[in-house]
Design a protein around this motif. Structure first.
Motif, short mmCIF file in Angstrom:
data_model
loop_
_atom_site.label_atom_id
_atom_site.label_comp_id
_atom_site.label_asym_id
_atom_site.label_seq_id
_atom_site.Cartn_x
_atom_site.Cartn_y
_atom_site.Cartn_z
N GLU A 117 11.97 20.64 -3.21
CA GLU A 117 11.21 20.34 -2.00
C GLU A 117 12.12 20.37 -0.77
OE1 GLU A 117 8.11 20.18 -1.82
OE2 GLU A 117 7.47 19.86 -3.89
N PRO A 118 11.58 20.83 0.36
CA PRO A 118 10.27 21.45 0.56
C PRO A 118 10.24 22.87 0.01
CG PRO A 118 11.45 21.40 2.63
CD PRO A 118 12.31 20.67 1.65
N SER A 120 12.77 26.28 0.32
CA SER A 120 13.60 26.77 -0.79
C SER A 120 13.11 28.15 -1.24
CB SER A 120 13.61 25.79 -1.96
OG SER A 120 12.31 25.57 -2.48
N GLY A 121 11.81 28.42 -1.07
CA GLY A 121 11.29 29.75 -1.37
C GLY A 121 11.83 30.78 -0.40
N PHE A 160 26.89 24.81 -3.53
CA PHE A 160 25.68 25.60 -3.61
C PHE A 160 25.05 25.83 -2.23
CE2 PHE A 160 25.92 23.01 -7.60
CZ PHE A 160 26.37 24.05 -8.41
N LEU A 161 24.00 26.65 -2.20
CA LEU A 161 23.37 26.99 -0.93
C LEU A 161 22.85 25.75 -0.21
CD1 LEU A 161 21.48 30.24 -1.97
CD2 LEU A 161 23.14 30.06 -0.11
N TRP A 162 22.43 24.74 -0.96
CA TRP A 162 22.06 23.46 -0.37
C TRP A 162 23.07 22.37 -0.76
CZ3 TRP A 162 15.96 22.84 -0.63
CH2 TRP A 162 15.41 23.63 0.40
N GLY A 163 24.34 22.70 -0.66
CA GLY A 163 25.39 21.71 -0.92
C GLY A 163 25.51 21.38 -2.39
N MET A 167 17.29 28.41 -6.77
CA MET A 167 17.16 29.70 -7.45
C MET A 167 18.15 30.72 -6.91
SD MET A 167 15.44 31.04 -9.92
CE MET A 167 14.86 32.58 -10.60
N GLY A 168 18.51 30.62 -5.63
CA GLY A 168 19.50 31.53 -5.07
C GLY A 168 20.84 31.42 -5.75
N ASP A 169 21.26 30.19 -6.08
CA ASP A 169 22.52 29.98 -6.79
C ASP A 169 22.45 30.52 -8.22
OD1 ASP A 169 23.71 28.22 -4.63
OD2 ASP A 169 21.99 27.00 -5.20
N ILE A 170 21.29 30.32 -8.84
CA ILE A 170 21.12 30.79 -10.21
C ILE A 170 21.18 32.31 -10.27
CG2 ILE A 170 19.39 30.97 -12.06
CD1 ILE A 170 18.61 28.02 -11.24
#
Length: 303
Positions: free
Chosen positions: A117-118, A122-123, A220-223, A228-231
């Motif tokens: 979330e949100p 993240s999408g 990661f992209l959000w710390g 999913m971007g990191d995966i």
């Protein structure tokens, strides 16, 4: 969902076979997006490897529809306990992003969410990261480094299928074994600027997310919050490793202070440790790269 489903009730993951040993048998950046997410979520699962020519017959037998390119591809998950009335045939779901959304909904209390979330943000983040990684593979012609090596790691039937279909799809009907330049450094020189663009994107996105309180300090992209971007990034890195350890090493070294002389241009950004290497190390430390499911086999469904 029970936190400890029985063997027969576990999500069954379908992957593409190779001749690589152990957990390294999983090599495709497409199927790895699902495997690494299952590992990161800590979901017990079963697994089955399929040779390329066996993918379409199995999926068709369970009434799975082809993708937009009219082909049948993996990843896929088989889970009749929850997929009834969700997908055609009611037992198998394909396409990595759809699977990721579904696993998030199936395990809402998991600490790792592919789309936290949100979800709208993240999408969008996923689409940005996917765009940059696709640019490395297509505009940067990263495929020229990897595609000649893929048939060499596949099982014999899969290798023959891979070479034949990719040759047929090529505008000049050239075998993927011949897609690379005679000197691989020529291909690295093309892909390298696109990797640098991605590194700068990754670092700026991560730093902005941490500053905004989206996540704590992390790689990661959000710390410290995996998305999913990191995966997908980790999946691409495993793909490079599958083509050869030296391929992964060269990718991870791009932009770093100790990158071999002669590859860097004056004025380029320099990292002590690239953002990509930091993510790779984090996935390794968490054990997500080595996770496997228990062997299980679903047969062709009788008509």
């Amino acid at each position: 969902m029970s936190s400890s489903p029985s063997f027969s009730e576990r999500i069954h993951f379908l992957d593409i076979s190779s001749k690589l040993p152990g957990y390294r048998q999983s090599w495709s950046p497409n199927t790895l997006k699902t495997r690494l997410l299952l590992n990161a979520k800590g979901i017990p699962y079963t697994e089955q490897y399929l040779s390329y020519p066996d993918i379409a017959p199995l999926l068709k037998s369970y009434s799975v529809l082809p993708n937009e390119e009219r082909t049948f591809t993996l990843p896929a998950i088989y889970h009749p306990e929850t997929l009834k009335d969700v997908v055609p045939g009611g037992v198998i779901m394909t396409e990595s992003a759809a699977i990721a959304h579904y696993l998030d909904s199936l395990y809402p209390s998991s600490l790792v969410q592919a789309f936290p979330e949100p979800k709208s943000e993240s999408g969008a983040l996923w689409k940005e990261a996917e765009h940059h990684l696709h640019a490395i593979q297509s505009k940067g012609k990263g495929y020229r480094l990897l595609m000649p090596r893929i048939p060499l790691i596949l099982d014999d039937r899969g290798s023959e299928y891979f070479i034949r279909t990719r040759t047929d799809d090529h505008p000049q009907h050239i075998s993927p074994l011949q897609w690379g330049s005679p000197n691989p450094e020529d291909d690295w020189s093309v892909v390298r600027p696109f990797v640098l663009t991605y590194l700068k994107y990754y670092e700026s996105t991560r730093d902005a997310a941490v500053s905004a309180g989206r996540g704590g300090q992390g790689p990661f992209l959000w710390g410290d919050k995996v998305t999913m971007g990191d995966i997908y990034l980790a999946s691409v890195l495993v793909w490079f490793r599958s083509a050869g350890e030296e391929m992964l090493d060269q990718f991870l070294a791009i932009g770093e202070k100790d990158e071999p002389a002669g590859r860097k241009a004056e004025g380029e950004p320099v990292w002590e440790k690239s953002p990509v290497r930091a993510v790779w190390d984090a996935f390794g430390e968490k054990g997500w790269l080595e996770g496997v499911g228990e062997p299980r086999e679903i047969p062709l469904k009788s008509a």
